[in-house]
Design a protein around this motif. Structure first.
Motif, mmCIF file in Angstrom:
data_model
loop_
_atom_site.group_PDB
_atom_site.id
_atom_site.type_symbol
_atom_site.label_atom_id
_atom_site.label_comp_id
_atom_site.label_asym_id
_atom_site.label_seq_id
_atom_site.Cartn_x
_atom_site.Cartn_y
_atom_site.Cartn_z
ATOM 1 N N ARG A 381 0.834 -1.205 0.000
ATOM 2 C CA ARG A 381 0.000 0.000 0.000
ATOM 3 C C ARG A 381 0.871 1.259 0.000
ATOM 4 O O ARG A 381 0.553 2.256 -0.660
ATOM 5 C CB ARG A 381 -0.943 -0.007 1.206
ATOM 6 N N HIS A 382 1.965 1.209 0.758
ATOM 7 C CA HIS A 382 2.894 2.339 0.789
ATOM 8 C C HIS A 382 3.480 2.583 -0.607
ATOM 9 O O HIS A 382 3.582 3.732 -1.062
ATOM 10 C CB HIS A 382 3.996 2.041 1.810
ATOM 11 N N MET A 383 3.841 1.516 -1.284
ATOM 12 C CA MET A 383 4.362 1.623 -2.644
ATOM 13 C C MET A 383 3.300 2.203 -3.585
ATOM 14 O O MET A 383 3.600 3.030 -4.462
ATOM 15 C CB MET A 383 4.826 0.257 -3.138
ATOM 16 N N HIS A 384 2.052 1.787 -3.399
ATOM 17 C CA HIS A 384 0.961 2.300 -4.232
ATOM 18 C C HIS A 384 0.814 3.811 -4.065
ATOM 19 O O HIS A 384 0.626 4.537 -5.055
ATOM 20 C CB HIS A 384 -0.347 1.604 -3.859
ATOM 21 N N LEU A 385 0.895 4.299 -2.837
ATOM 22 C CA LEU A 385 0.775 5.740 -2.601
ATOM 23 C C LEU A 385 1.892 6.509 -3.293
ATOM 24 O O LEU A 385 1.669 7.590 -3.849
ATOM 25 C CB LEU A 385 0.790 6.032 -1.101
ATOM 26 N N PHE A 386 3.081 5.936 -3.285
ATOM 27 C CA PHE A 386 4.210 6.597 -3.950
ATOM 28 C C PHE A 386 4.040 6.543 -5.474
ATOM 29 O O PHE A 386 4.201 7.556 -6.161
ATOM 30 C CB PHE A 386 5.524 5.936 -3.536
ATOM 31 N N GLY A 387 3.713 5.382 -6.003
ATOM 32 C CA GLY A 387 3.542 5.243 -7.441
ATOM 33 C C GLY A 387 2.394 6.083 -7.980
ATOM 34 O O GLY A 387 2.439 6.526 -9.130
ATOM 35 N N SER A 388 1.382 6.328 -7.144
ATOM 36 C CA SER A 388 0.246 7.158 -7.532
ATOM 37 C C SER A 388 0.511 8.636 -7.314
ATOM 38 O O SER A 388 -0.358 9.461 -7.553
ATOM 39 C CB SER A 388 -0.996 6.753 -6.725
ATOM 40 N N ARG A 389 1.699 8.962 -6.834
ATOM 41 C CA ARG A 389 2.120 10.338 -6.552
ATOM 42 C C ARG A 389 1.275 10.989 -5.466
ATOM 43 O O ARG A 389 1.111 12.208 -5.431
ATOM 44 C CB ARG A 389 2.092 11.197 -7.824
ATOM 45 N N MET A 390 0.763 10.155 -4.550
ATOM 46 C CA MET A 390 0.044 10.692 -3.399
ATOM 47 C C MET A 390 1.001 11.094 -2.289
ATOM 48 O O MET A 390 0.645 11.885 -1.413
ATOM 49 C CB MET A 390 -0.958 9.645 -2.872
ATOM 50 N N ILE A 391 2.199 10.526 -2.292
ATOM 51 C CA ILE A 391 3.245 10.920 -1.357
ATOM 52 C C ILE A 391 4.531 11.121 -2.141
ATOM 53 O O ILE A 391 4.702 10.564 -3.226
ATOM 54 C CB ILE A 391 3.451 9.884 -0.230
ATOM 55 N N GLY A 392 5.434 11.916 -1.581
ATOM 56 C CA GLY A 392 6.696 12.190 -2.234
ATOM 57 C C GLY A 392 7.810 11.300 -1.728
ATOM 58 O O GLY A 392 7.616 10.470 -0.820
ATOM 59 N N PRO A 393 9.013 11.469 -2.270
ATOM 60 C CA PRO A 393 10.147 10.626 -1.881
ATOM 61 C C PRO A 393 10.483 10.697 -0.396
ATOM 62 O O PRO A 393 10.885 9.687 0.192
ATOM 63 C CB PRO A 393 11.300 11.174 -2.730
ATOM 64 N N LEU A 394 10.332 11.862 0.227
ATOM 65 C CA LEU A 394 10.688 11.973 1.649
ATOM 66 C C LEU A 394 9.781 11.113 2.514
ATOM 67 O O LEU A 394 10.237 10.479 3.467
ATOM 68 C CB LEU A 394 10.631 13.433 2.089
ATOM 69 N N ARG A 395 8.491 11.082 2.192
ATOM 70 C CA ARG A 395 7.587 10.219 2.957
ATOM 71 C C ARG A 395 7.768 8.755 2.573
ATOM 72 O O ARG A 395 7.673 7.862 3.410
ATOM 73 C CB ARG A 395 6.132 10.635 2.736
ATOM 74 N N PHE A 396 8.032 8.504 1.291
ATOM 75 C CA PHE A 396 8.226 7.134 0.842
ATOM 76 C C PHE A 396 9.431 6.492 1.527
ATOM 77 O O PHE A 396 9.388 5.315 1.911
ATOM 78 C CB PHE A 396 8.413 7.123 -0.671
ATOM 79 N N LEU A 397 10.488 7.265 1.697
ATOM 80 C CA LEU A 397 11.730 6.738 2.263
ATOM 81 C C LEU A 397 11.988 7.258 3.679
ATOM 82 O O LEU A 397 13.138 7.316 4.112
ATOM 83 C CB LEU A 397 12.908 7.113 1.353
ATOM 84 N N ASN A 398 10.930 7.608 4.397
ATOM 85 C CA ASN A 398 11.148 8.093 5.758
ATOM 86 C C ASN A 398 11.641 6.953 6.655
ATOM 87 O O ASN A 398 11.457 5.771 6.328
ATOM 88 C CB ASN A 398 9.871 8.740 6.320
ATOM 89 N N PRO A 399 12.294 7.263 7.773
ATOM 90 C CA PRO A 399 12.888 6.213 8.616
ATOM 91 C C PRO A 399 11.906 5.140 9.066
ATOM 92 O O PRO A 399 12.264 3.959 9.151
ATOM 93 C CB PRO A 399 13.447 6.997 9.804
ATOM 94 N N VAL A 400 10.667 5.527 9.345
ATOM 95 C CA VAL A 400 9.680 4.535 9.785
ATOM 96 C C VAL A 400 9.389 3.547 8.650
ATOM 97 O O VAL A 400 9.326 2.327 8.872
ATOM 98 C CB VAL A 400 8.388 5.226 10.248
ATOM 99 N N ALA A 401 9.211 4.062 7.416
ATOM 100 C CA ALA A 401 8.932 3.181 6.282
ATOM 101 C C ALA A 401 10.112 2.252 6.004
ATOM 102 O O ALA A 401 9.922 1.062 5.710
ATOM 103 C CB ALA A 401 8.602 4.017 5.044
ATOM 104 N N VAL A 402 11.321 2.777 6.083
ATOM 105 C CA VAL A 402 12.506 1.946 5.853
ATOM 106 C C VAL A 402 12.611 0.869 6.918
ATOM 107 O O VAL A 402 12.948 -0.294 6.631
ATOM 108 C CB VAL A 402 13.772 2.825 5.808
#
Length: 421
Positions: A381-402
């Motif tokens: 789901r996190h990947m979907h939000l990034f691929g859909s441009r609903m979130i940017g790189p900083l949120r996609f790669l934030n420490p919690v997500a990593v």
């Protein structure tokens, strides 16, 4: 009544280009009380862009909603662009969480359907004059700023004066060039060919993308039962590919994991190519000028984000400059704010796309995130939000997500190592 701020001008805004970005901006500006001349170089109101992914990412859904186009898109047969992505670790298949909200979505719809629809919508908006057969041949400048355009028309050249000139005229933007806004280029080490097919079933009826490292492919189902099928190999393969274009195109698709049954489908268009398609960006403003859509930023077509960015940048511009154009602010400060919003919203994605356009295998961080998304529903789901441009790189790669991605991969390795019971 003509406002004092508009004295001496034919319009408040002249927009060059009446496709997605230009038509959306014209509609949104006019609804805010701005007088708009919408110029289109082609004379046919049914004209449309051919070289496109025909996909509108979910980040643009609010723009479509504001435009009032969602019912018309649904009626025209636009397909919700749910997707699954192949990786060497398996398929990433985003699904809504149990008892959670549905995943955000956009639409897949052919430009032959979409472009005439949104252009007609703009033309019917009070305050918009659609001027077909008008191509910008130069800018009118006074005291160091742009105050209009010179347009070539079937009846000859004419001058149209406006407080703001908007370039929505694509990656080779004439407005951008005349305004002295050079493009910054990033080489794309992949080439691409695509065609439209009818009767091409896809697993789950959703969009597919294949990350083959470094080659790519995608299949997007569209309106009227038509699927766009594209292959984007490493440029090293171009000479051999060109020796037998149709054979190479079909062989590439047949070799895909869970390949669509291409041989039983009907190809209804030619195979169209984009051998050299660099990523590019321009500073989106100059005195009296603003750029939107591909004129400001052209990304890699493999991500299918151009339509969404076009609509979103049109909305950002309309929200930013309409108050100044209707006498409630300073236009130059509004343009500075638009440029800042454009940079904040799109530059991070563009940086990552330019890096991936080098046609290399995944780097360690990408391996971490993609492998976790193939193994864990929340990461998918996190990947979907990034691929859909609903979130940017900083949120996609934030420490919690990593950290979550790392934990998902550790759990997978433990499960694989545990003896069967």
């Amino acid at each position: 009544m003509t406002k004092p701020e508009s004295a001496g001008y034919d319009y408040d805004v002249v927009i060059s280009g009446a496709s997605l970005a230009g038509s959306a901006a014209a509609t949104l500006l006019a609804r805010r009380g701005v007088r708009v001349a919408l110029l289109e170089r082609r004379s046919d109101p049914e004209a449309y862009k051919v070289l496109c992914t025909h996909s509108i990412t979910a980040n643009a859904h609010p723009v479509l909603d504001e435009l009032g186009l969602v019912p018309a898109l649904e009626k025209a047969g636009a397909v919700h662009n749910d997707a699954r992505w192949y990786t060497r670790w398996g398929w990433i298949e985003p699904r809504a969480a149990q008892a959670g909200p549905e995943l955000p979505y956009g639409y897949n719809i052919r430009r032959s359907t979409l472009d005439p629809l949104i252009r007609a919508h703009a033309a019917q908006t009070p305050g918009v004059d659609l001027l077909l057969g008008h191509q910008v041949a130069g800018l009118v400048r006074e005291a160091g700023r742009t105050v209009g355009v010179r347009a070539s028309t079937p009846q000859g050249e004419r001058e149209i004066r406006a407080r703001l000139v908007v370039g929505a005229d694509g990656k080779d933007s004439a407005v951008g060039k005349f305004a002295g806004l050079p493009a910054r280029l990033h080489e794309n080490e992949r080439f691409g060919y695509f065609a439209h097919f009818r009767g091409l079933p896809l697993h789950g009826g959703v969009s597919h993308t294949w990350f083959l490292e470094p080659d790519m492919a995608y299949a997007f189902p569209n309106d009227d039962g038509v699927t766009v099928m594209a292959v984007l190999p490493d440029k090293k393969r171009l000479p051999a590919f060109r020796e037998d274009l149709e054979g190479s195109f079909l062989a590439f698709i047949r070799a895909l994991p869970e390949a669509p049954p291409i041989d039983s489908a009907e190809r209804i268009t030619k195979i169209i190519g984009m051998v050299d398609y660099p990523l590019q960006s321009r500073r989106p403003t100059a005195p009296g000028v603003a750029l939107i859509g591909d004129a400001a930023l052209t990304s890699d077509p493999l991500w299918g984000v151009g339509c969404g960015s076009a609509l979103q940048s049109a909305q950002w511009l309309a929200e930013g400059v309409a108050p100044a154009l209707t006498g409630r602010g300073d236009l130059d400060r509004s343009l500075v704010a638009y440029a800042r919003r454009h940079r904040r919203g799109l530059s991070g994605h563009q940086y990552m796309a330019a890096d991936f356009a080098k046609a290399r295998p995944f780097n360690p961080l990408q391996r971490l995130m993609f492998s976790a998304a193939a193994r864990d529903e929340s990461m998918a789901r996190h990947m979907h939000l990034f691929g859909s441009r609903m979130i940017g790189p900083l949120r996609f790669l934030n420490p919690v997500a990593v950290a979550k991605a790392s934990a998902a991969n550790i759990r997978h390795r433990w499960a694989a190592a545990s003896p069967a019971r």
